[in-house]
Write a protein that holds these residues in place. Structure first.
Motif, mmCIF file in Angstrom:
data_model
loop_
_atom_site.group_PDB
_atom_site.id
_atom_site.type_symbol
_atom_site.label_atom_id
_atom_site.label_comp_id
_atom_site.label_asym_id
_atom_site.label_seq_id
_atom_site.Cartn_x
_atom_site.Cartn_y
_atom_site.Cartn_z
ATOM 1 N N ALA A 1 0.850 -1.187 0.000
ATOM 2 C CA ALA A 1 0.000 0.000 0.000
ATOM 3 C C ALA A 1 0.886 1.238 0.000
ATOM 4 C CB ALA A 1 -0.906 0.020 1.232
ATOM 5 N N VAL A 2 0.252 2.375 -0.210
ATOM 6 C CA VAL A 2 0.898 3.657 0.065
ATOM 7 C C VAL A 2 0.637 3.971 1.534
ATOM 8 C CG1 VAL A 2 0.995 6.105 -0.444
ATOM 9 C CG2 VAL A 2 0.622 4.452 -2.302
ATOM 10 N N TYR A 3 1.693 4.246 2.270
ATOM 11 C CA TYR A 3 1.587 4.532 3.698
ATOM 12 C C TYR A 3 1.697 6.037 3.935
ATOM 13 C CZ TYR A 3 1.751 -0.377 4.914
ATOM 14 O OH TYR A 3 1.439 -1.705 5.050
ATOM 15 N N TYR A 4 0.742 6.540 4.697
ATOM 16 C CA TYR A 4 0.662 7.966 4.969
ATOM 17 C C TYR A 4 0.864 8.233 6.465
ATOM 18 C CZ TYR A 4 -1.644 8.200 0.415
ATOM 19 O OH TYR A 4 -1.950 8.106 -0.924
ATOM 20 N N CYS A 5 1.608 9.277 6.733
ATOM 21 C CA CYS A 5 1.758 9.779 8.089
ATOM 22 C C CYS A 5 0.749 10.908 8.288
ATOM 23 C CB CYS A 5 3.183 10.297 8.270
ATOM 24 S SG CYS A 5 3.520 11.112 9.836
ATOM 25 N N ALA A 6 0.195 11.004 9.477
ATOM 26 C CA ALA A 6 -0.784 12.054 9.751
ATOM 27 C C ALA A 6 -0.652 12.535 11.187
ATOM 28 C CB ALA A 6 -2.199 11.546 9.501
ATOM 29 N N GLY A 7 -1.016 13.782 11.403
ATOM 30 C CA GLY A 7 -0.938 14.374 12.735
ATOM 31 C C GLY A 7 -2.254 14.989 13.155
ATOM 32 N N GLU A 8 -2.516 14.919 14.424
ATOM 33 C CA GLU A 8 -3.769 15.403 14.983
ATOM 34 C C GLU A 8 -3.455 16.391 16.099
ATOM 35 O OE1 GLU A 8 -7.973 13.322 16.249
ATOM 36 O OE2 GLU A 8 -6.103 12.236 16.550
ATOM 37 N N VAL A 9 -4.100 17.565 16.050
ATOM 38 C CA VAL A 9 -3.785 18.611 17.015
ATOM 39 C C VAL A 9 -4.526 18.356 18.323
ATOM 40 C CG1 VAL A 9 -3.660 21.097 17.414
ATOM 41 C CG2 VAL A 9 -3.443 20.199 15.096
ATOM 42 N N ARG A 10 -4.202 17.280 18.946
ATOM 43 C CA ARG A 10 -4.691 16.896 20.273
ATOM 44 C C ARG A 10 -3.750 15.829 20.788
ATOM 45 N NH1 ARG A 10 -8.751 15.851 16.744
ATOM 46 N NH2 ARG A 10 -10.074 17.423 17.716
ATOM 47 N N PRO A 11 -3.692 15.642 22.089
ATOM 48 C CA PRO A 11 -2.661 14.753 22.648
ATOM 49 C C PRO A 11 -2.873 13.265 22.411
ATOM 50 C CG PRO A 11 -4.052 15.645 24.384
ATOM 51 C CD PRO A 11 -4.412 16.390 23.130
ATOM 52 N N ASN A 12 -4.130 12.880 22.217
ATOM 53 C CA ASN A 12 -4.406 11.449 22.021
ATOM 54 C C ASN A 12 -5.208 11.237 20.748
ATOM 55 O OD1 ASN A 12 -3.322 10.176 24.562
ATOM 56 N ND2 ASN A 12 -4.695 11.701 25.445
ATOM 57 N N TYR A 13 -4.987 10.121 20.127
ATOM 58 C CA TYR A 13 -5.659 9.806 18.857
ATOM 59 C C TYR A 13 -7.161 9.754 19.069
ATOM 60 C CZ TYR A 13 -7.009 7.091 14.722
ATOM 61 O OH TYR A 13 -7.599 6.647 13.574
ATOM 62 N N SER A 14 -7.882 10.446 18.182
ATOM 63 C CA SER A 14 -9.333 10.539 18.323
ATOM 64 C C SER A 14 -10.056 9.289 17.865
ATOM 65 C CB SER A 14 -9.853 11.733 17.525
ATOM 66 O OG SER A 14 -9.608 11.528 16.149
ATOM 67 N N GLY A 15 -9.355 8.439 17.097
ATOM 68 C CA GLY A 15 -9.976 7.216 16.621
ATOM 69 C C GLY A 15 -10.538 7.321 15.228
ATOM 70 N N SER A 16 -10.360 8.462 14.574
ATOM 71 C CA SER A 16 -10.922 8.637 13.239
ATOM 72 C C SER A 16 -9.925 9.335 12.326
ATOM 73 C CB SER A 16 -12.197 9.473 13.309
ATOM 74 O OG SER A 16 -12.611 9.863 12.007
#
Length: 124
Positions: free
Chosen positions: A92-107
């Motif tokens: 697959a193509v693997y993507y990195c992503a960031g979320e502006v909160r301390p814990n992963y939101s699950g989505s």
């Protein structure tokens, strides 16, 4: 604004290993939850793994649990994905992503920043 650049993808035989890196620039990501997602040809993008801002909490898709390890080095503004025992279905193509909160939101819809991806090909 945060720029994310993935590296480390490539071609490997089944059973092999790869280590993906995601280097962030523009802003520190030390307070962000970070994740890896992937998209195989003809399929929707899916969650692979995520890590909390501190690195203390990690989350994995069932399909990669026990084979992949996500980690981060906040001093280097970098996130990693160690992939062992690779299978053809990990292609697959693997993507990195960031979320502006301390814990992963699950989505994945909650992620605020995305890299352009790196291709991983696993041959049988």
């Amino acid at each position: 604004q945060v720029q994310l650049v993935e590296s480390g993808g490539g071609s490997v035989q089944a059973g092999g290993s790869l280590r993906l890196s995601c280097a962030a620039s523009g802003r520190t990501i030390r307070h962000y939850a970070m994740g890896w997602f992937r998209q195989a040809p003809g399929k929707e993008r899916e969650f692979v793994a995520a890590v909390s801002w501190s690195g203390d909490s990690t989350y994995y898709a069932d399909s990669v649990k026990g084979r992949f390890t996500i980690s981060r080095d906040n001093a280097k503004n970098t996130v990693y994905l160690q992939m062992n025992s690779l299978r053809p279905e990990d292609t697959a193509v693997y993507y990195c992503a960031g979320e502006v909160r301390p814990n992963y939101s699950g989505s994945p819809q909650g992620m605020d920043y995305w890299g352009k991806g790196t291709l991983v090909t696993v041959s049988s």
